[in-house]
Design a protein around this motif. Structure first.
Motif, mmCIF file in Angstrom:
data_model
loop_
_atom_site.group_PDB
_atom_site.id
_atom_site.type_symbol
_atom_site.label_atom_id
_atom_site.label_comp_id
_atom_site.label_asym_id
_atom_site.label_seq_id
_atom_site.Cartn_x
_atom_site.Cartn_y
_atom_site.Cartn_z
ATOM 1 N N ASN A 102 10.856 41.421 59.078
ATOM 2 C CA ASN A 102 11.043 42.792 58.635
ATOM 3 C C ASN A 102 10.396 42.937 57.270
ATOM 4 O O ASN A 102 10.517 42.043 56.409
ATOM 5 C CB ASN A 102 12.543 43.126 58.548
ATOM 6 C CG ASN A 102 13.232 42.999 59.897
ATOM 7 O OD1 ASN A 102 12.798 43.586 60.875
ATOM 8 N ND2 ASN A 102 14.304 42.222 59.945
ATOM 9 N N TYR A 103 9.726 44.076 57.053
ATOM 10 C CA TYR A 103 8.933 44.264 55.842
ATOM 11 C C TYR A 103 9.456 45.436 55.017
ATOM 12 O O TYR A 103 10.047 46.378 55.553
ATOM 13 C CB TYR A 103 7.458 44.519 56.208
ATOM 14 C CG TYR A 103 6.810 43.348 56.909
ATOM 15 C CD1 TYR A 103 6.117 42.382 56.191
ATOM 16 C CD2 TYR A 103 6.899 43.206 58.296
ATOM 17 C CE1 TYR A 103 5.520 41.302 56.829
ATOM 18 C CE2 TYR A 103 6.304 42.135 58.943
ATOM 19 C CZ TYR A 103 5.621 41.188 58.202
ATOM 20 O OH TYR A 103 5.040 40.115 58.842
ATOM 21 N N ASP A 104 9.207 45.381 53.701
ATOM 22 C CA ASP A 104 9.535 46.518 52.857
ATOM 23 C C ASP A 104 8.376 47.523 52.874
ATOM 24 O O ASP A 104 7.371 47.328 53.572
ATOM 25 C CB ASP A 104 9.866 46.068 51.435
ATOM 26 C CG ASP A 104 8.705 45.352 50.753
ATOM 27 O OD1 ASP A 104 7.548 45.481 51.218
ATOM 28 O OD2 ASP A 104 8.947 44.673 49.727
ATOM 29 N N LYS A 105 8.478 48.596 52.098
ATOM 30 C CA LYS A 105 7.465 49.656 52.115
ATOM 31 C C LYS A 105 6.120 49.171 51.599
ATOM 32 O O LYS A 105 5.065 49.727 51.949
ATOM 33 C CB LYS A 105 7.954 50.833 51.280
ATOM 34 C CG LYS A 105 9.160 51.548 51.882
ATOM 35 C CD LYS A 105 9.591 52.728 51.027
ATOM 36 C CE LYS A 105 10.787 53.437 51.648
ATOM 37 N NZ LYS A 105 11.249 54.600 50.818
ATOM 38 N N ASN A 118 5.681 43.698 52.233
ATOM 39 C CA ASN A 118 6.117 42.332 51.955
ATOM 40 C C ASN A 118 7.277 41.958 52.873
ATOM 41 O O ASN A 118 8.204 42.754 53.056
ATOM 42 C CB ASN A 118 6.567 42.193 50.500
ATOM 43 C CG ASN A 118 5.465 42.551 49.531
ATOM 44 O OD1 ASN A 118 4.346 42.058 49.639
ATOM 45 N ND2 ASN A 118 5.775 43.423 48.567
ATOM 46 N N VAL A 169 10.738 40.737 53.926
ATOM 47 C CA VAL A 169 11.986 40.661 53.166
ATOM 48 C C VAL A 169 13.077 39.907 53.927
ATOM 49 O O VAL A 169 13.917 39.240 53.329
ATOM 50 C CB VAL A 169 12.488 42.063 52.779
ATOM 51 C CG1 VAL A 169 11.595 42.667 51.714
ATOM 52 C CG2 VAL A 169 12.549 42.989 53.982
ATOM 53 N N THR A 170 13.091 40.032 55.246
ATOM 54 C CA THR A 170 14.055 39.294 56.072
ATOM 55 C C THR A 170 13.360 38.886 57.365
ATOM 56 O O THR A 170 12.326 39.443 57.745
ATOM 57 C CB THR A 170 15.302 40.139 56.424
ATOM 58 O OG1 THR A 170 14.899 41.319 57.108
ATOM 59 C CG2 THR A 170 16.109 40.488 55.185
ATOM 60 N N GLN A 217 18.327 37.488 59.190
ATOM 61 C CA GLN A 217 19.171 38.672 59.252
ATOM 62 C C GLN A 217 19.794 38.761 60.629
ATOM 63 O O GLN A 217 19.113 38.579 61.632
ATOM 64 C CB GLN A 217 18.340 39.926 58.980
ATOM 65 C CG GLN A 217 19.106 41.230 59.120
ATOM 66 C CD GLN A 217 18.237 42.427 58.819
ATOM 67 O OE1 GLN A 217 17.513 42.447 57.835
ATOM 68 N NE2 GLN A 217 18.284 43.423 59.687
#
Length: 506
Positions: free
Chosen positions: A303-306, A309, A311-312, A364
């Motif tokens: 899972n990526y941030d905006k 990158n 993140v989990t 996660q």
């Protein structure tokens, strides 16, 4: 009756606990477990204080968990961040905590037994409160349900018929009650005591027999399945430069496609590629499939941030078609503490501890039991590895699947862990009336029918493939309908019966 000497009784309780662990796999000496429980109850009735009763249960639990969970120490030998000897410290610390649950159950049973003052009542109270405290062990602080006492019934001829009617925790209580009957018989307490203590067990057996005879479990076998066990050990799995060699094992065992459709089942995180991000990887795997084949395989999802990158991550299972199209994803929900995430990470990482799986990013959890809809097969339920041990939490009851797939990585579970894991998967199958298929890198991969019977398996550390037909799913069992409400009802009824058994005849 002479007072209980703690200096003798507590070490004896510990030894009884150690011996009782041999009733679990890989030895499955179930009569020994029942006899150890009988001896424990003989000690318990002689306790003079609540603290003594608690101590007996605690030392018994410490012995049983330390021996039965010795495989956890093996996990520490597959990573370099922490010393291997720390694994045995982890086994001991975990056992010190887990032993609280049988200690609490037996101490409360002793307290109720002091009110009723009948030996048969003590046996019944111990059975009832073992149900409650074992459920608590599987629930509190994310739960650790490994090796419930009820799993010893798997090797008792005909006893798996109890599972779909009552579930694991009631089976555990009935194991304690069986130990109580042995104790009462050996001490010649009397026929009335045996009948009063044995009545719940007899009624359970009769009810299970009636259910087994009347239960409509008819169904036809399904599609051809091929279960892959590549025998890739944990130290080989993440070895630098080993990707091609490991993938080649999967390719060879998958075999050439034929005219008939197949469902091919690969283990947990079978490939190192991120399938939903890598079209080339999907096409490479899809080239192994015939035009009507389907594949289920484990892989990692990010899972990526905006900003793009990661993140989990999630420990996931993907369905794949011959056209290299993904047809669903399941994310593991019940994660392994210290294995897939590090609790209290800021504190523990500061003192040099890390999680056992490679990587610094915690996984996660997913949303819980879900299915993947496979064309021509139907809904496939998924429980990845450790998740299968949680009774009553493996099926989405509103969307009952065609079967339950349990991809796993038991490569770091030592010699004792894999057969114990398989036994608990068999118990889930019997509870739910649901076939369970297991694919693991090093074993034990298996095909289990909806009665909990082992139809086919591959031995530990042996590469191979299982060719079978998908066993039929059975009609929903009572446990599938009501879940662990039955455990609460069983414990309550036993408590009522324990008080009733204390009433003397006029």
């Amino acid at each position: 009756m002479r007072p209980l000497s703690a200096t003798r009784a507590l070490p004896l309780a510990f030894l009884l606990g150690c011996a009782s662990a041999f009733g679990f796999e890989p030895f499955a000496i179930w009569p020994l477990t029942f006899c150890c429980l009988a001896a424990l109850l003989a000690l318990l009735i002689r306790a003079r204080r609540f603290g003594q009763a608690f101590g007996l249960g605690w030392w018994f639990g410490l012995g049983q968990f330390t021996v039965g969970l010795n495989w956890i120490a093996t996990a520490f030998t597959f990573q370099a961040a922490m010393p291997a000897w720390l694994g045995w410290i982890a086994v001991l610390l975990l056992s010190l905590y887990l032993a609280i649950y049988p200690a609490l159950g037996l101490a409360l049973a002793w307290a109720l037994g002091k009110i009723v003052k009948r030996p048969e009542a003590l046996a019944v109270f111990a059975a009832a409160l073992w149900i409650v405290t074992e459920w608590l062990r599987a629930t509190a602080f994310t739960g650790f349900a490994w090796n419930p006492l009820g799993v010893v019934w798997l090797e008792v001829p005909g006893a798996t018929a109890l599972a779909p009617l009552f579930g694991t925790y009631v089976l555990s209580g009935l194991a304690v009650l069986t130990g109580g009957l042995i104790w009462l018989a050996v001490t010649r307490t009397g026929l009335r005591a045996l009948l009063m203590a044995g009545a719940p067990l007899l009624l359970a057996i009769v009810a299970a027999a009636i259910h087994a005879v009347s239960f409509d479990g008819a169904g036809r076998e399904g599609i051809a399945i091929r279960v892959i066990q590549p025998n890739i050990n944990q130290n080989e799995k993440w070895e630098e430069g080993a990707e091609a060699r490991n993938y080649d094992r999967l390719v060879r065992l998958t075999g050439k496609p034929g005219r008939a459709p197949r469902l091919i089942l690969w283990p947990e995180v079978a490939v190192p590629w991120y399938l939903d991000e890598n079209p080339l990887a999907r096409e490479t795997i899809a080239s192994l499939l015939g035009p009507r084949d389907l594949l289920l395989t484990g892989a990692i999802h990010f899972n990526y941030d905006k900003a793009g990158n990661p993140v989990t991550a999630t420990n996931s299972l993907f369905g794949l078609t011959p056209e290299a199209r993904l047809i669903g994803r399941y994310d593991k929900s019940h994660l392994v503490p210290y294995g897939e995430y590090l609790p209290m990470r800021p504190i523990l990482s500061a003192i040099g501890l890390s999680r056992l799986a490679p990587g610094d990013m915690d996984f996660q959890p997913g949303p819980g039991p879900r299915g993947i809809l496979m064309p021509g097969i139907g809904l496939v339920g998924v429980q990845i590895c450790y998740e299968i041990i949680f009774s009553g939490h493996v099926i989405d009851a509103a969307h009952r699947p065609r079967f339950l797939f349990n991809p796993s990585n038991d490569a770091w579970f030592g010699r004792w862990g894999p057969p114990q894991h398989l036994a608990q998967a068999r118990l889930r199958a019997a509870e739910e009336g649901m076939p369970v298929i297991r694919s693991t890198p090093t074993g034990i991969s298996a095909v289990v029918d909806g009665h909990g019977r082992l139809l086919a398996s591959l031995p530990w550390h042996q590469a191979g493939a299982i060719d079978s037909r998908l066993p039929p799913v059975l009609a929903p069992t009572p446990f599938a309908r009501f879940g662990n409400v039955l455990a609460a009802a069983g414990a309550l009824l036993l408590l009522i019966w324990g008080f009733a058994s204390g009433r003397r005849r006029r």
